[in-house]
Design a protein around this motif. Sequence first.
Motif, PDB file in Angstrom:
ATOM      1  N   ASP A  33     -43.357  11.351  15.915  1.00  0.00           N
ATOM      2  CA  ASP A  33     -44.602  10.717  15.483  1.00  0.00           C
ATOM      3  C   ASP A  33     -44.461  10.101  14.090  1.00  0.00           C
ATOM      4  OD1 ASP A  33     -46.017  11.438  17.790  1.00  0.00           O
ATOM      5  OD2 ASP A  33     -46.330  13.453  17.010  1.00  0.00           O
ATOM      6  N   TYR A 108     -47.387  10.931  11.504  1.00  0.00           N
ATOM      7  CA  TYR A 108     -46.323  11.539  10.665  1.00  0.00           C
ATOM      8  C   TYR A 108     -45.545  12.587  11.437  1.00  0.00           C
ATOM      9  CZ  TYR A 108     -50.253  14.750  10.252  1.00  0.00           C
ATOM     10  OH  TYR A 108     -51.318  15.561  10.552  1.00  0.00           O
ATOM     11  N   VAL A 110     -42.304  15.808  10.482  1.00  0.00           N
ATOM     12  CA  VAL A 110     -41.364  16.449   9.564  1.00  0.00           C
ATOM     13  C   VAL A 110     -40.169  16.868  10.405  1.00  0.00           C
ATOM     14  CG1 VAL A 110     -40.992  18.547   8.172  1.00  0.00           C
ATOM     15  CG2 VAL A 110     -43.070  17.183   7.857  1.00  0.00           C
ATOM     16  N   ARG A 116     -42.577  24.096   8.346  1.00  0.00           N
ATOM     17  CA  ARG A 116     -43.261  25.310   7.863  1.00  0.00           C
ATOM     18  C   ARG A 116     -42.939  25.623   6.411  1.00  0.00           C
ATOM     19  NH1 ARG A 116     -45.267  29.074  12.605  1.00  0.00           N
ATOM     20  NH2 ARG A 116     -46.969  29.009  11.119  1.00  0.00           N
ATOM     21  N   GLY A 118     -44.555  23.483   4.071  1.00  0.00           N
ATOM     22  CA  GLY A 118     -45.630  22.773   3.375  1.00  0.00           C
ATOM     23  C   GLY A 118     -45.385  21.283   3.189  1.00  0.00           C
ATOM     24  N   ALA A 120     -45.471  18.722   5.363  1.00  0.00           N
ATOM     25  CA  ALA A 120     -46.416  17.787   6.013  1.00  0.00           C
ATOM     26  C   ALA A 120     -47.685  17.640   5.173  1.00  0.00           C
ATOM     27  CB  ALA A 120     -46.759  18.276   7.420  1.00  0.00           C
ATOM     28  N   LYS A 121     -48.171  18.761   4.679  1.00  0.00           N
ATOM     29  CA  LYS A 121     -49.397  18.720   3.864  1.00  0.00           C
ATOM     30  C   LYS A 121     -49.171  17.860   2.622  1.00  0.00           C
ATOM     31  CE  LYS A 121     -50.125  23.278   3.619  1.00  0.00           C
ATOM     32  NZ  LYS A 121     -50.812  24.550   3.374  1.00  0.00           N
ATOM     33  N   ASN A 147     -52.258  20.988  18.806  1.00  0.00           N
ATOM     34  CA  ASN A 147     -51.308  20.852  17.687  1.00  0.00           C
ATOM     35  C   ASN A 147     -51.904  21.483  16.412  1.00  0.00           C
ATOM     36  OD1 ASN A 147     -49.390  20.062  15.820  1.00  0.00           O
ATOM     37  ND2 ASN A 147     -49.203  17.966  16.605  1.00  0.00           N
TER      38      ASN A 147
HETATM   39  C1  LIG Z   1     -47.031  18.705  12.614  1.00  0.00           C
HETATM   40  C2  LIG Z   1     -45.872  18.734  11.610  1.00  0.00           C
HETATM   41  C3  LIG Z   1     -45.798  17.383  10.929  1.00  0.00           C
HETATM   42  C4  LIG Z   1     -46.126  19.856  10.601  1.00  0.00           C
HETATM   43  O1  LIG Z   1     -45.089  19.819   9.645  1.00  0.00           O
HETATM   44  P1  LIG Z   1     -44.776  21.038   8.648  1.00  0.00           P
HETATM   45  O2  LIG Z   1     -44.068  20.488   7.472  1.00  0.00           O
HETATM   46  O3  LIG Z   1     -44.135  22.138   9.401  1.00  0.00           O
HETATM   47  O4  LIG Z   1     -46.245  21.482   8.232  1.00  0.00           O
HETATM   48  P2  LIG Z   1     -46.624  22.333   6.933  1.00  0.00           P
HETATM   49  O5  LIG Z   1     -45.492  23.257   6.602  1.00  0.00           O
HETATM   50  O6  LIG Z   1     -47.126  21.425   5.878  1.00  0.00           O
HETATM   51  O7  LIG Z   1     -47.802  23.235   7.518  1.00  0.00           O
HETATM   52  C5  LIG Z   1     -49.100  22.766   7.711  1.00  0.00           C
HETATM   53  C6  LIG Z   1     -49.951  23.904   8.212  1.00  0.00           C
HETATM   54  O8  LIG Z   1     -49.659  24.163   9.584  1.00  0.00           O
HETATM   55  C7  LIG Z   1     -49.181  25.479   9.764  1.00  0.00           C
HETATM   56  N1  LIG Z   1     -48.118  25.404  10.732  1.00  0.00           N
HETATM   57  C8  LIG Z   1     -46.968  24.709  10.633  1.00  0.00           C
HETATM   58  N2  LIG Z   1     -46.267  24.835  11.766  1.00  0.00           N
HETATM   59  C9  LIG Z   1     -46.991  25.620  12.570  1.00  0.00           C
HETATM   60  C10 LIG Z   1     -46.801  26.113  13.892  1.00  0.00           C
HETATM   61  N3  LIG Z   1     -45.712  25.809  14.576  1.00  0.00           N
HETATM   62  N4  LIG Z   1     -47.772  26.896  14.409  1.00  0.00           N
HETATM   63  C11 LIG Z   1     -48.885  27.197  13.722  1.00  0.00           C
HETATM   64  N5  LIG Z   1     -49.134  26.742  12.470  1.00  0.00           N
HETATM   65  C12 LIG Z   1     -48.186  25.978  11.912  1.00  0.00           C
HETATM   66  C13 LIG Z   1     -48.696  25.917   8.413  1.00  0.00           C
HETATM   67  O9  LIG Z   1     -48.705  27.306   8.281  1.00  0.00           O
HETATM   68  C14 LIG Z   1     -49.712  25.245   7.505  1.00  0.00           C
HETATM   69  O10 LIG Z   1     -50.934  25.932   7.573  1.00  0.00           O
HETATM   70  P3  LIG Z   1     -51.541  26.692   6.291  1.00  0.00           P
HETATM   71  O11 LIG Z   1     -51.908  25.619   5.317  1.00  0.00           O
HETATM   72  O12 LIG Z   1     -52.694  27.425   6.846  1.00  0.00           O
HETATM   73  O13 LIG Z   1     -50.431  27.549   5.807  1.00  0.00           O
HETATM   74  C15 LIG Z   1     -44.527  19.035  12.346  1.00  0.00           C
HETATM   75  O14 LIG Z   1     -44.667  20.202  13.104  1.00  0.00           O
HETATM   76  C16 LIG Z   1     -44.058  17.900  13.252  1.00  0.00           C
HETATM   77  O15 LIG Z   1     -43.390  16.987  12.797  1.00  0.00           O
HETATM   78  N6  LIG Z   1     -44.396  17.976  14.543  1.00  0.00           N
HETATM   79  C17 LIG Z   1     -44.010  16.948  15.501  1.00  0.00           C
HETATM   80  C18 LIG Z   1     -44.758  15.670  15.248  1.00  0.00           C
HETATM   81  C19 LIG Z   1     -46.253  15.865  15.178  1.00  0.00           C
HETATM   82  O16 LIG Z   1     -46.844  16.677  15.887  1.00  0.00           O
HETATM   83  N7  LIG Z   1     -46.878  15.084  14.289  1.00  0.00           N
HETATM   84  C20 LIG Z   1     -48.305  15.074  14.096  1.00  0.00           C
HETATM   85  C21 LIG Z   1     -48.887  14.143  15.076  1.00  0.00           C
HETATM   86  S1  LIG Z   1     -50.646  14.114  14.942  1.00  0.00           S
END
Ligand SMILES: CC(C)(COP(=O)(O)OP(=O)(O)OC[C@H]1O[C@@H](n2cnc3c(N)ncnc32)[C@H](O)[C@@H]1OP(=O)(O)O)[C@@H](O)C(=O)NCCC(=O)NCCS
Length: 181
Positions: A33, A108, A110, A116, A118, A120-121, A147
Amino acid sequence: MRQKLVLMKVCFEYAKQIAEYRQEFLDCGDSMDGCGSLRRIEDPFEYIQRSIDCENLETMGKDRIEKGRVPATQFMLIRETDNRLIGMIQIRHYFNDYLSKFGGHIGYSVRPSERRKGYAKEMLKMALPYCKEIGLDKVMITCIDSNVASEKTICSCGGVYESTIYEPDEKVNLKRFWISL
Ligand SMILES: CC(C)(COP(=O)(O)OP(=O)(O)OC[C@H]1O[C@@H](n2cnc3c(N)ncnc32)[C@H](O)[C@@H]1OP(=O)(O)O)[C@@H](O)C(=O)NCCC(=O)NCCS
């Protein structure tokens, strides 16, 4: 977050890392994404040129305009300490019909090996001033209703839930959120 992160537009200097990023997603079968045409275009140089061209109506190509595509800016999140490409985020400059219902302004991802932590945030937060710069006063972001990670990312940046909509092509329910800038 203590690490120094930089949001930069895609550029040829990162071609090798972009190819590795793509491969990491293909290896784990994950959704690419916020990367524009990266899944479809294997050659990173072609992908980067395409992404640069798609930033402006003047350069994005008649075929894409005819298909109703809109200009979009493709950013990379780079961790400065080791110059590693961590994430990708795409900002769509305005809506077409599909984006206004399902796609939203921002997509977006990651890379799986950096999740996990931080990022994405942080990446979404860093992208919002650019959205304002290009004239948006609020942005819509959507995610599949299951998601949790994306939903938490959106909410951490002030996202307010609006509604859930069924996307018939992918056969998924999408949650729609708005962030005021
Ligand atoms: C969605 C995505 C971008 C998150 O990236 P990330 O860097 O792991 O996210 P972060 O570490 O910033 O975490 C964001 C929040 O989600 C939570 N989180 C992250 N992965 C998680 C998981 N697998 N299950 C549950 N919660 C999760 C984190 O704990 C955090 O929550 P908090 O603020 O309460 O602690 C990543 O999983 C990804 O690339 N997924 C595939 C593409 C996608 O889904 N993109 C979004 C399309 S809308």
